[in-house]
Design a protein around this motif. Sequence first.
Motif, PDB file in Angstrom:
ATOM      1  N   LEU A 139       0.701  -1.123   0.009  1.00 10.24           N
ATOM      2  CA  LEU A 139       0.232   0.021  -0.014  1.00 10.24           C
ATOM      3  C   LEU A 139       0.557   1.209  -0.284  1.00 10.24           C
ATOM      4  O   LEU A 139       0.534   2.413  -0.493  1.00 10.24           O
ATOM      5  CB  LEU A 139      -0.722  -0.120   1.110  1.00 10.24           C
ATOM      6  CG  LEU A 139      -2.235  -1.048   1.178  1.00 10.24           C
ATOM      7  CD1 LEU A 139      -2.771  -1.086   2.370  1.00 10.24           C
ATOM      8  CD2 LEU A 139      -2.935  -0.758  -0.299  1.00 10.24           C
ATOM      9  N   VAL A 140       2.086   1.311   0.563  1.00  8.51           N
ATOM     10  CA  VAL A 140       3.112   2.408   1.330  1.00  8.51           C
ATOM     11  C   VAL A 140       3.681   2.318   0.079  1.00  8.51           C
ATOM     12  O   VAL A 140       3.668   3.394  -1.129  1.00  8.51           O
ATOM     13  CB  VAL A 140       4.177   2.105   1.627  1.00  8.51           C
ATOM     14  CG1 VAL A 140       4.686   3.289   1.782  1.00  8.51           C
ATOM     15  CG2 VAL A 140       3.353   2.211   4.130  1.00  8.51           C
ATOM     16  N   ALA A 141       3.742   1.695  -1.296  1.00 12.15           N
ATOM     17  CA  ALA A 141       4.781   1.623  -1.859  1.00 12.15           C
ATOM     18  C   ALA A 141       3.746   2.290  -2.698  1.00 12.15           C
ATOM     19  O   ALA A 141       3.884   2.960  -4.182  1.00 12.15           O
ATOM     20  CB  ALA A 141       5.008   0.040  -2.495  1.00 12.15           C
ATOM     21  N   ALA A 142       3.186   1.382  -3.444  1.00 11.87           N
ATOM     22  CA  ALA A 142       1.715   1.876  -4.387  1.00 11.87           C
ATOM     23  C   ALA A 142       1.139   3.329  -4.349  1.00 11.87           C
ATOM     24  O   ALA A 142       1.600   4.260  -5.665  1.00 11.87           O
ATOM     25  CB  ALA A 142      -0.094   1.559  -4.273  1.00 11.87           C
ATOM     26  N   ALA A 143       1.134   3.665  -3.077  1.00 10.99           N
ATOM     27  CA  ALA A 143       0.638   5.297  -2.819  1.00 10.99           C
ATOM     28  C   ALA A 143       2.018   5.889  -3.002  1.00 10.99           C
ATOM     29  O   ALA A 143       2.447   7.624  -3.751  1.00 10.99           O
ATOM     30  CB  ALA A 143       0.690   5.534  -1.285  1.00 10.99           C
ATOM     31  N   LEU A 144       3.756   5.816  -2.835  1.00 11.80           N
ATOM     32  CA  LEU A 144       4.752   6.748  -3.332  1.00 11.80           C
ATOM     33  C   LEU A 144       4.840   6.281  -4.779  1.00 11.80           C
ATOM     34  O   LEU A 144       5.057   7.988  -5.643  1.00 11.80           O
ATOM     35  CB  LEU A 144       5.255   5.995  -2.780  1.00 11.80           C
ATOM     36  CG  LEU A 144       5.752   6.138  -1.319  1.00 11.80           C
ATOM     37  CD1 LEU A 144       7.093   4.891  -1.099  1.00 11.80           C
ATOM     38  CD2 LEU A 144       6.349   7.145  -1.122  1.00 11.80           C
ATOM     39  N   LEU A 145       4.482   5.619  -5.838  1.00 10.07           N
ATOM     40  CA  LEU A 145       4.656   5.287  -7.075  1.00 10.07           C
ATOM     41  C   LEU A 145       2.984   6.166  -7.846  1.00 10.07           C
ATOM     42  O   LEU A 145       3.781   7.089  -8.955  1.00 10.07           O
ATOM     43  CB  LEU A 145       4.446   3.871  -7.843  1.00 10.07           C
ATOM     44  CG  LEU A 145       5.299   3.004  -7.137  1.00 10.07           C
ATOM     45  CD1 LEU A 145       4.835   1.335  -7.501  1.00 10.07           C
ATOM     46  CD2 LEU A 145       6.191   3.350  -7.842  1.00 10.07           C
ATOM     47  N   GLU A 146       2.038   6.723  -7.090  1.00 11.49           N
ATOM     48  CA  GLU A 146       0.851   7.218  -7.504  1.00 11.49           C
ATOM     49  C   GLU A 146       1.198   8.805  -7.366  1.00 11.49           C
ATOM     50  O   GLU A 146       0.687   9.564  -8.088  1.00 11.49           O
ATOM     51  CB  GLU A 146      -0.154   7.214  -6.881  1.00 11.49           C
ATOM     52  CG  GLU A 146      -1.153   5.780  -6.695  1.00 11.49           C
ATOM     53  CD  GLU A 146      -1.574   5.706  -5.714  1.00 11.49           C
ATOM     54  OE1 GLU A 146      -2.152   7.030  -5.100  1.00 11.49           O
ATOM     55  OE2 GLU A 146      -2.060   4.722  -5.210  1.00 11.49           O
ATOM     56  N   ARG A 147       2.536   8.986  -6.628  1.00 10.75           N
ATOM     57  CA  ARG A 147       2.597  10.768  -6.480  1.00 10.75           C
ATOM     58  C   ARG A 147       4.332  10.529  -7.287  1.00 10.75           C
ATOM     59  O   ARG A 147       4.281  11.651  -7.267  1.00 10.75           O
ATOM     60  CB  ARG A 147       3.366  10.954  -5.111  1.00 10.75           C
ATOM     61  CG  ARG A 147       1.841  10.634  -4.186  1.00 10.75           C
ATOM     62  CD  ARG A 147       2.023  11.406  -3.142  1.00 10.75           C
ATOM     63  NE  ARG A 147       1.899  13.026  -3.674  1.00 10.75           N
ATOM     64  CZ  ARG A 147       2.141  13.503  -2.863  1.00 10.75           C
ATOM     65  NH1 ARG A 147       2.154  14.134  -1.301  1.00 10.75           N
ATOM     66  NH2 ARG A 147       2.263  15.183  -3.032  1.00 10.75           N
ATOM     67  N   GLY A 148       4.838   9.858  -8.074  1.00  6.42           N
ATOM     68  CA  GLY A 148       6.126   9.506  -9.132  1.00  6.42           C
ATOM     69  C   GLY A 148       7.494   9.754  -7.745  1.00  6.42           C
ATOM     70  O   GLY A 148       7.944  10.139  -8.131  1.00  6.42           O
TER      71      GLY A 148
END
Length: 253
Positions: free
Chosen positions: A113-122
């Motif tokens: 979940l944390v990794a996905a949030a980071l990727l969403e923000r570039g």
Amino acid sequence: MIQVCLNGLRSATDGAAVPLSPGAMAESAAQAVAAGAAEVHVHPRTPCGDDTLSPRALAEVLTAIRAVVDVPVGVTTGAWAEPDPGRRVERVRSWTVLPDHASVNWHEPGAELVAAALLERGVGVEAGLWSGTDGPRRFLASPLAPRVLRVLAEVRDTEPGTAGESARSLLAQLGTAHGIPLLLHGEDGGAWPVLRLARRSGLDTRIGLEDVLFLPDGRRAASNAELVSAARDFAEIRWPRAGPGPHSGCGNP
């Protein structure tokens, strides 16, 4: 590539060389980059000295460091800074100043979940894969694995005599790891043996007061820059190539 890890979970009890304020982190980063570090990894702190994912603390640290160096700067998202996975994701989404990358320990609850949030923000993701955990297995099965910036392979064995073998076991467990660049490092007594293996294998690595407080000769390091200089000396020695095996000779130049 040598990344400098400025402070980690170290505190003032580990010596005055550990940078804890934004100004001290920036000064230490500038010296380490001048000594040869190509990237910076840092743990922002609260005024009380605790690790934090607070947008204010993150912005202060990133702004201070970027004012004095022009290299990628990454931060931690360790569960110790925010144990609740949902809250950790909220923190990432609230950041007003973004790091170039952030480490995500794949064995921790909520890692994807944390990794996905980071990727969403570039924000680039360093997949922290610790030896002795189920992180490597979980990462290799993750649909996010091919999207991360690099694997951050962390050897938790701190015994100088066995850390190298523990590192080889971790590399074997990771296999080709989707062809993703890999940074290999150890900590405390295992830091220098693992760094030597990384250099022999042509892998990226890191060094700094987060990982080790002492130089290869046993003297206490006076700064992150001194540790980076010692690591560069390791890099300049013409080590024999490591034998065939996973990741041998791969990684960024």
